[in-house]
Design a protein around this motif. Sequence first.
Motif, short mmCIF file in Angstrom:
data_model
loop_
_atom_site.label_atom_id
_atom_site.label_comp_id
_atom_site.label_asym_id
_atom_site.label_seq_id
_atom_site.Cartn_x
_atom_site.Cartn_y
_atom_site.Cartn_z
N GLY A 66 -1.76 4.98 -3.65
CA GLY A 66 -1.79 5.76 -2.40
C GLY A 66 -3.01 6.30 -2.25
O GLY A 66 -4.00 6.20 -3.05
N LYS A 84 0.96 -1.06 -0.19
CA LYS A 84 -0.02 -0.06 0.15
C LYS A 84 0.71 1.27 -0.05
O LYS A 84 1.34 1.61 1.08
CB LYS A 84 -0.79 -0.20 1.29
CG LYS A 84 -1.85 1.24 1.29
CD LYS A 84 -2.93 0.98 0.17
CE LYS A 84 -3.83 2.07 0.14
NZ LYS A 84 -4.74 2.33 -1.04
N ILE A 90 2.23 5.14 0.01
CA ILE A 90 1.71 6.13 0.87
C ILE A 90 1.80 7.69 0.13
O ILE A 90 2.57 7.69 -0.87
CB ILE A 90 2.98 6.41 2.35
CG1 ILE A 90 2.85 5.18 2.89
CG2 ILE A 90 2.58 7.57 2.90
CD1 ILE A 90 3.80 5.00 3.88
#
Length: 91
Positions: A46, A6, A8
């Motif tokens: 993100g 995932k 950022i």
Amino acid sequence: MALSIKPIGDRVVVEAAPAEEKTASGIYIPDTAKEKPSQGTVVAVGTGKPEEPLTVKVGDNVLYGKYAGTEITYEGKEYLIMRESDIYAVL
């Protein structure tokens, strides 16, 4: 394909397209002479910045700079993590 990475902020994860194996005239290119691909598929995005949401989404085919992003290997596959601003166009 669900990727458990995932990114950022305004970063995206791109799987690079394979490099060309031969030229338009039919000449095969050796591994040492192949150029880095400059297009790929977005596999994770993100959350973006609050004032600037991301415009790319998972599954988009994109063009990016030759030296854009950071190369990583995850579960045996090569990926690039880059900022959305490193992406030039969605195909």
